[in-house]
Scaffold this motif. Structure first.
Motif, mmCIF file in Angstrom:
data_model
loop_
_atom_site.group_PDB
_atom_site.id
_atom_site.type_symbol
_atom_site.label_atom_id
_atom_site.label_comp_id
_atom_site.label_asym_id
_atom_site.label_seq_id
_atom_site.Cartn_x
_atom_site.Cartn_y
_atom_site.Cartn_z
ATOM 1 N N LYS A 47 -1.997 -4.255 5.812
ATOM 2 C CA LYS A 47 -1.433 -3.562 4.636
ATOM 3 C C LYS A 47 -0.469 -4.468 3.878
ATOM 4 O O LYS A 47 -0.473 -4.512 2.650
ATOM 5 N N PHE A 48 0.363 -5.194 4.607
ATOM 6 C CA PHE A 48 1.339 -6.079 3.966
ATOM 7 C C PHE A 48 0.634 -7.187 3.175
ATOM 8 O O PHE A 48 1.004 -7.466 2.031
ATOM 9 N N THR A 49 -0.375 -7.812 3.773
ATOM 10 C CA THR A 49 -1.059 -8.902 3.067
ATOM 11 C C THR A 49 -1.913 -8.370 1.921
ATOM 12 O O THR A 49 -2.094 -9.065 0.922
ATOM 13 N N LEU A 50 -2.421 -7.156 2.038
ATOM 14 C CA LEU A 50 -3.112 -6.535 0.904
ATOM 15 C C LEU A 50 -2.135 -6.313 -0.245
ATOM 16 O O LEU A 50 -2.460 -6.560 -1.407
ATOM 17 N N ARG A 51 -0.930 -5.862 0.088
ATOM 18 C CA ARG A 51 0.080 -5.636 -0.932
ATOM 19 C C ARG A 51 0.407 -6.953 -1.646
ATOM 20 O O ARG A 51 0.490 -7.004 -2.871
ATOM 21 N N ALA A 52 0.544 -8.028 -0.875
ATOM 22 C CA ALA A 52 0.841 -9.333 -1.469
ATOM 23 C C ALA A 52 -0.293 -9.779 -2.388
ATOM 24 O O ALA A 52 -0.062 -10.294 -3.480
ATOM 25 N N ARG A 53 -1.522 -9.566 -1.964
ATOM 26 C CA ARG A 53 -2.675 -9.987 -2.765
ATOM 27 C C ARG A 53 -2.828 -9.131 -4.023
ATOM 28 O O ARG A 53 -3.140 -9.627 -5.089
ATOM 29 N N LEU A 54 -2.619 -7.817 -3.878
ATOM 30 C CA LEU A 54 -2.812 -6.899 -5.004
ATOM 31 C C LEU A 54 -1.597 -6.824 -5.923
ATOM 32 O O LEU A 54 -1.703 -6.367 -7.063
ATOM 33 N N GLY A 55 -0.445 -7.213 -5.430
ATOM 34 C CA GLY A 55 0.780 -7.106 -6.205
ATOM 35 C C GLY A 55 1.344 -5.697 -6.235
ATOM 36 O O GLY A 55 2.224 -5.384 -7.028
ATOM 37 N N ARG A 56 0.831 -4.855 -5.373
ATOM 38 C CA ARG A 56 1.275 -3.459 -5.275
ATOM 39 C C ARG A 56 0.825 -2.931 -3.914
ATOM 40 O O ARG A 56 0.045 -3.558 -3.221
ATOM 41 N N GLU A 57 1.336 -1.772 -3.579
ATOM 42 C CA GLU A 57 0.929 -1.132 -2.321
ATOM 43 C C GLU A 57 -0.551 -0.771 -2.403
ATOM 44 O O GLU A 57 -0.993 -0.193 -3.398
ATOM 45 N N PRO A 58 -1.353 -1.104 -1.384
ATOM 46 C CA PRO A 58 -2.768 -0.719 -1.435
ATOM 47 C C PRO A 58 -2.933 0.793 -1.317
ATOM 48 O O PRO A 58 -2.139 1.456 -0.645
ATOM 49 N N THR A 59 -3.943 1.329 -1.984
ATOM 50 C CA THR A 59 -4.240 2.748 -1.832
ATOM 51 C C THR A 59 -4.858 2.964 -0.456
ATOM 52 O O THR A 59 -5.319 2.017 0.193
ATOM 53 N N GLU A 60 -4.883 4.207 -0.046
ATOM 54 C CA GLU A 60 -5.515 4.535 1.236
ATOM 55 C C GLU A 60 -6.990 4.138 1.208
ATOM 56 O O GLU A 60 -7.530 3.646 2.201
ATOM 57 N N GLU A 61 -7.648 4.342 0.074
ATOM 58 C CA GLU A 61 -9.072 3.984 -0.061
ATOM 59 C C GLU A 61 -9.268 2.476 0.068
ATOM 60 O O GLU A 61 -10.225 2.025 0.702
ATOM 61 N N GLU A 62 -8.380 1.694 -0.523
ATOM 62 C CA GLU A 62 -8.491 0.236 -0.426
ATOM 63 C C GLU A 62 -8.298 -0.227 1.016
ATOM 64 O O GLU A 62 -9.053 -1.057 1.524
ATOM 65 N N PHE A 63 -7.290 0.338 1.674
ATOM 66 C CA PHE A 63 -7.025 -0.025 3.068
ATOM 67 C C PHE A 63 -8.187 0.394 3.964
ATOM 68 O O PHE A 63 -8.701 -0.398 4.753
ATOM 69 N N GLU A 64 -8.621 1.646 3.831
ATOM 70 C CA GLU A 64 -9.712 2.146 4.672
ATOM 71 C C GLU A 64 -11.023 1.411 4.382
ATOM 72 O O GLU A 64 -11.854 1.256 5.270
ATOM 73 N N GLY A 65 -11.200 0.947 3.152
ATOM 74 C CA GLY A 65 -12.376 0.152 2.827
ATOM 75 C C GLY A 65 -12.416 -1.128 3.640
ATOM 76 O O GLY A 65 -13.481 -1.556 4.102
ATOM 77 N N ARG A 66 -11.251 -1.760 3.821
ATOM 78 C CA ARG A 66 -11.180 -2.981 4.638
ATOM 79 C C ARG A 66 -11.470 -2.660 6.107
ATOM 80 O O ARG A 66 -12.182 -3.389 6.781
ATOM 81 N N ILE A 67 -10.924 -1.541 6.573
ATOM 82 C CA ILE A 67 -11.170 -1.130 7.960
ATOM 83 C C ILE A 67 -12.662 -0.878 8.163
ATOM 84 O O ILE A 67 -13.261 -1.323 9.142
ATOM 85 N N ASP A 68 -13.281 -0.164 7.229
ATOM 86 C CA ASP A 68 -14.714 0.121 7.337
ATOM 87 C C ASP A 68 -15.535 -1.167 7.327
ATOM 88 O O ASP A 68 -16.521 -1.280 8.061
ATOM 89 N N ALA A 69 -15.137 -2.135 6.513
ATOM 90 C CA ALA A 69 -15.852 -3.420 6.488
ATOM 91 C C ALA A 69 -15.790 -4.081 7.861
ATOM 92 O O ALA A 69 -16.781 -4.671 8.323
ATOM 93 N N LEU A 70 -14.650 -3.955 8.536
ATOM 94 C CA LEU A 70 -14.526 -4.524 9.882
ATOM 95 C C LEU A 70 -15.368 -3.748 10.891
ATOM 96 O O LEU A 70 -15.988 -4.343 11.774
ATOM 97 N N VAL A 71 -15.409 -2.437 10.762
ATOM 98 C CA VAL A 71 -16.251 -1.619 11.652
ATOM 99 C C VAL A 71 -17.711 -2.025 11.494
ATOM 100 O O VAL A 71 -18.430 -2.208 12.483
ATOM 101 N N GLN A 72 -18.151 -2.198 10.264
ATOM 102 C CA GLN A 72 -19.547 -2.572 10.009
ATOM 103 C C GLN A 72 -19.845 -3.968 10.554
ATOM 104 O O GLN A 72 -20.906 -4.208 11.147
ATOM 105 N N ALA A 73 -18.937 -4.903 10.367
ATOM 106 C CA ALA A 73 -19.128 -6.263 10.884
ATOM 107 C C ALA A 73 -19.207 -6.251 12.407
ATOM 108 O O ALA A 73 -20.022 -6.960 13.002
#
Length: 131
Positions: A47-73
């Motif tokens: 979440k912290f590194t997503l915030r740094a990359r996005l320049g704002r707090e990531p939404t729940e959908e953005e965070f969960e999208g990354r988690i889902d990508a890891l589940v699929q991988a």
């Protein structure tokens, strides 16, 4: 010592950690690394590194999208996946998602939950809480 050295490599679990958007983007390559048995997600750091990359707090959908990508991988590579969760409900949700390695709470949070439950039970039985 000879017995240990003969079997050590068969008994060691290699768990890599992913906690950045770059790690998510490279997840399949990371999980395909020879000897990788599992990958553990660092949710707070992600979440912290997503915030740094996005320049704002990531939404729940953005965070969960990354988690889902890891589940699929993990499913594609056959590598066990896990992460730290804050409570039993979150752990059960991640298990239903397909994660196999789950850390639940911390020593301090579990201690606080136990104390809170004890105090609640005592209070429901009329015991003065002393404050």
């Amino acid at each position: 010592p000879a017995d240990y050295y003969a079997a050590a490599n068969d008994q060691i679990l290699v768990v890599l950690q992913i906690e950045s958007p770059a790690g998510v983007e490279s997840a399949e390559a990371i999980m395909s690394t020879t000897g990788c048995d599992a990958v553990f997600i660092g949710p707070n750091d992600l979440k912290f590194t997503l915030r740094a990359r996005l320049g704002r707090e990531p939404t729940e959908e953005e965070f969960e999208g990354r988690i889902d990508a890891l589940v699929q991988a993990a499913r594609r590579t056959g590598v066990a996946l896990g992460m730290h969760t804050s409570n039993a409900a979150a752990a059960l949700r991640r298990a239903a998602q397909g994660m196999q390695l789950l850390a639940v709470g911390s020593d301090l949070s579990l201690l606080n939950m136990g104390v809170a439950a004890t105090m609640k039970e005592l209070g429901s039985r009329g015991v003065d809480r002393g404050y």
